[in-house]
Design an enzyme around this catalytic site. Structure first.
Site, short mmCIF file in Angstrom:
data_model
loop_
_atom_site.label_atom_id
_atom_site.label_comp_id
_atom_site.label_asym_id
_atom_site.label_seq_id
_atom_site.Cartn_x
_atom_site.Cartn_y
_atom_site.Cartn_z
N LYS A 157 10.26 -2.11 0.55
CA LYS A 157 9.41 -3.04 1.32
C LYS A 157 8.34 -3.66 0.42
O LYS A 157 8.11 -4.86 0.43
CB LYS A 157 8.74 -2.30 2.49
CG LYS A 157 7.65 -3.10 3.15
CD LYS A 157 7.00 -2.37 4.30
CE LYS A 157 5.85 -1.47 3.91
NZ LYS A 157 4.61 -2.16 3.55
N ASN A 158 7.68 -2.80 -0.36
CA ASN A 158 6.55 -3.30 -1.15
C ASN A 158 6.99 -4.16 -2.33
O ASN A 158 6.16 -4.80 -2.98
CB ASN A 158 5.67 -2.14 -1.62
CG ASN A 158 4.88 -1.54 -0.47
OD1 ASN A 158 4.91 -2.07 0.64
ND2 ASN A 158 4.19 -0.43 -0.72
N CYS A 163 -8.43 -2.83 9.99
CA CYS A 163 -7.27 -2.13 9.48
C CYS A 163 -7.22 -0.67 9.90
O CYS A 163 -8.23 -0.07 10.20
CB CYS A 163 -7.31 -2.23 7.97
SG CYS A 163 -5.90 -1.53 7.22
N ARG A 207 7.82 -1.27 10.67
CA ARG A 207 7.38 -2.14 9.57
C ARG A 207 7.99 -1.71 8.24
O ARG A 207 8.05 -2.51 7.31
CB ARG A 207 5.85 -2.11 9.46
CG ARG A 207 5.17 -2.72 10.66
CD ARG A 207 3.69 -2.61 10.55
NE ARG A 207 3.26 -3.32 9.35
CZ ARG A 207 2.01 -3.46 8.98
NH1 ARG A 207 1.05 -2.93 9.70
NH2 ARG A 207 1.70 -4.10 7.89
C1 UD1 Z 1 -0.24 -1.81 -1.67
C2 UD1 Z 1 0.91 -1.34 -0.81
C3 UD1 Z 1 0.51 -0.18 0.05
C4 UD1 Z 1 -0.09 0.94 -0.80
C5 UD1 Z 1 -1.20 0.40 -1.70
C6 UD1 Z 1 -1.71 1.41 -2.69
C7 UD1 Z 1 2.15 -3.39 -0.45
C8 UD1 Z 1 2.64 -4.41 0.51
N1 UD1 Z 1 1.33 -2.46 0.03
O1 UD1 Z 1 -1.26 -2.26 -0.77
O2 UD1 Z 1 1.66 0.30 0.73
O3 UD1 Z 1 -0.63 1.92 0.04
O4 UD1 Z 1 -0.70 -0.72 -2.47
O5 UD1 Z 1 -0.69 1.92 -3.46
O6 UD1 Z 1 2.53 -3.40 -1.61
N2 UD1 Z 1 -9.21 -3.01 -2.86
C9 UD1 Z 1 -10.45 -3.59 -2.97
N3 UD1 Z 1 -10.52 -4.94 -3.15
C10 UD1 Z 1 -9.41 -5.72 -3.22
C11 UD1 Z 1 -8.13 -5.12 -3.10
C12 UD1 Z 1 -8.08 -3.74 -2.92
O7 UD1 Z 1 -11.48 -2.91 -2.91
O8 UD1 Z 1 -9.54 -6.95 -3.38
C13 UD1 Z 1 -9.12 -1.54 -2.62
C14 UD1 Z 1 -8.48 -1.23 -1.27
O9 UD1 Z 1 -9.43 -1.29 -0.22
C15 UD1 Z 1 -7.95 0.15 -1.49
C16 UD1 Z 1 -7.53 0.13 -2.97
O10 UD1 Z 1 -8.22 -0.98 -3.56
O11 UD1 Z 1 -8.98 1.09 -1.30
C17 UD1 Z 1 -6.06 -0.03 -3.17
O12 UD1 Z 1 -5.61 -1.23 -2.60
P1 UD1 Z 1 -4.41 -2.08 -3.17
O13 UD1 Z 1 -3.85 -1.43 -4.39
O14 UD1 Z 1 -4.84 -3.49 -3.28
O15 UD1 Z 1 -3.35 -1.94 -2.01
P2 UD1 Z 1 -2.49 -3.10 -1.34
O16 UD1 Z 1 -2.00 -4.04 -2.37
O17 UD1 Z 1 -3.21 -3.63 -0.16
#
Ligand code: UD1
Length: 434
Positions: A22-23, A116, A398
């Protein structure tokens, strides 16, 4: 509205081919926006999140056809740079369209992803990368408007945290920017490598994917290609744990054990026998699972946050006390109260949960709090005494393709039942307010 009804206590056995990731598929489908031409993505799982991604592509003016698990996207006639608030809310990861739309059209309008279930999930790192490449960003009334100032221009992007989504947006934006971009402290997940492999097949020049520094030499134009999505490592972990908690013996075909390097040692620590043959992984469960000393979530190659809830179920019935530390998302223990309703002994505070293993769990009516938390409750139902009803199945849909069929094929007793008493919605509203 539906619920999974599970008759617990059956030992899972047999072999299974695991669905596409999925990811991986979500950012790859979003990336097709960058390409003026046709791309066919194979091994594309049928999930509500992939269907939502297809809806977004169509709303942008792309032509999308599905043939079984192959999805063809023709973005030649893309006509819109805007994603409606409704679609943005349906799937939080839609933010990864930002880089692709700006890269293709020069501007984009999206909503801030809403509240969320697992944490705040801000998008500051995404917007930092967007600005670094020469894009003006205006935010207001829940909408985000991005417009390229002159031209997208390569730059150095240094992330304070290796965010998966922000790294994907930085890659998508820089693929066709002028000049060279260096992404420092990039996420290293296999899904990032898959995205870069796809883009490189389309003519991009990206090196270093899977490492902390990724270099992108911008190219003028990308052209269509065929790509096969990698196997889903979190779904693989789910079926392995399903075997572990039911005293089972399950083999996953083509599961790519390299992507499970942080998961398999913990399964071994719990007493499971793991056999790897080429890309196949077989797990035989012990008579009684043992405690796992410490489970600490980290960015890849560390232990994945997406497998944390699944392991919470496993250690709930292990012999001894295990400690779980959640470092990635701040509210990712919402499955804990539901497991406690089933007889688990867990104390969770902040980012730490202490789990005292019990002899057995008992069937109960429980509510999926989110995708992986819901899957963890299904695993709990499979090993519990009696009948478990897992509500809010839309979260689980999902990420899991043919979940009940696959579990039944492995000898599980699980069915999906339509329910219409409205209780699931009430619980959902309560969870969000909290
Ligand atoms: C992706 C995955 C999700 C997984 C996560 C961590 C997809 C569709 N989803 O989510 O399944 O759980 O990686 O492995 O690929 N953060 C910030 N600012 C930002 C972006 C992120 O502070 O602009 C923080 C988030 O709040 C969180 C952490 O960074 O605490 C990790 O988030 P991130 O790696 O971005 O996860 P996703 O890409 O949303």
């Amino acid at each position: 509205m539906s619920a999974f009804v599970i008759n617990g206590g059956r030992r899972l056995s047999g072999s299974l081919r695991v669905q596409g990731s999925k990811n991986s598929v979500l950012p790859i489908l979003a990336a097709t926006v960058l390409i003026s031409g046709k791309c066919t993505i194979h091994n594309c799982p049928r999930l509500s999140d992939t269907e939502c991604t297809i809806k977004i592509l169509r709303s942008l003016g792309c032509k999308v056809y599905r043939d079984g698990n192959s999805v063809t996207v023709d973005s030649t006639s893309i006509s819109s740079s805007e994603i409606s608030e409704e679609l943005m809310r349906e799937m939080r990861s839609s933010v990864v369209f930002l880089g692709a739309i700006i890269g293709r059209i020069g501007e984009a309008m999206v909503s801030a992803p809403g509240g969320c279930e697992i944490g705040l999930r801000p998008i500051d790192l995404h917007l930092y990368a967007v600005r670094k490449l020469g894009v003006d960003v205006e935010e207001g009334y829940g909408r985000i408007y991005c417009k390229v100032k002159n031209k997208l221009k390569g730059n150095k992007i240094t992330f304070s945290f290796p965010s998966v989504g922000a790294t994907e947006n930085a890659i998508l934006l820089s693929a066709t920017a002028k000049g060279s971009t260096t992404i420092v402290n990039a996420a290293r997940e296999p899904e990032i490598i898959d995205l870069c492999d796809f883009l490189n097949s389309c003519g991009a020049k990206i090196s270093g994917a899977g490492e902390s520094i990724i270099t992108v030499e911008g190219v003028e134009k990308l052209s269509g290609c065929d790509h096969t999505v990698i196997c889903d490592r979190i779904v693989s972990a789910t079926y392995l744990i399903a075997a572990a908690v039911t005293g089972g013996d399950v083999e996953l075909i083509s599961a790519n054990p390299n992507h499970l390097n942080s998961v398999l040692p913990l399964l071994e620590e719990s007493g499971c026998d793991i056999r790897i043959r080429c890309k196949d992984v077989r797990l035989k469960a012990p008579m009684r699972l043992r405690r796992i000393d410490k489970i600490v979530t980290q960015p890849f190659p560390g232990f994945p946050t997406d497998a944390q809830a699944l392991f919470t179920t496993l250690v709930s019935i292990a012999d001894g006390t295990s400690v779980i530390v959640e470092n990635i998302f701040e509210s990712r223990f919402k499955h804990v109260p539901e497991l406690v309703r089933m007889g688990a002994r867990i104390r969770a505070e902040g980012r730490v949960a202490v789990v005292d293993g019990v002899d057995r769990l008992y069937g109960a009516e429980v509510f999926s709090p989110d995708l992986r938390g819901g899957a963890a409750l299904v695993l709990a139902g499979l090993c519990a005494n009696g009948v478990t009803k897992v509500r809010n199945t839309e979260y689980i849909d999902r990420g899991y393709e043919d979940f009940t069929d696959n579990l039944c094929m492995l000898n599980g007793d699980i069915i999906r039942k339509d329910i219409s008493d409205g209780r699931a919605e009430k619980k959902e509203v309560k969870t969000r307010r909290n």
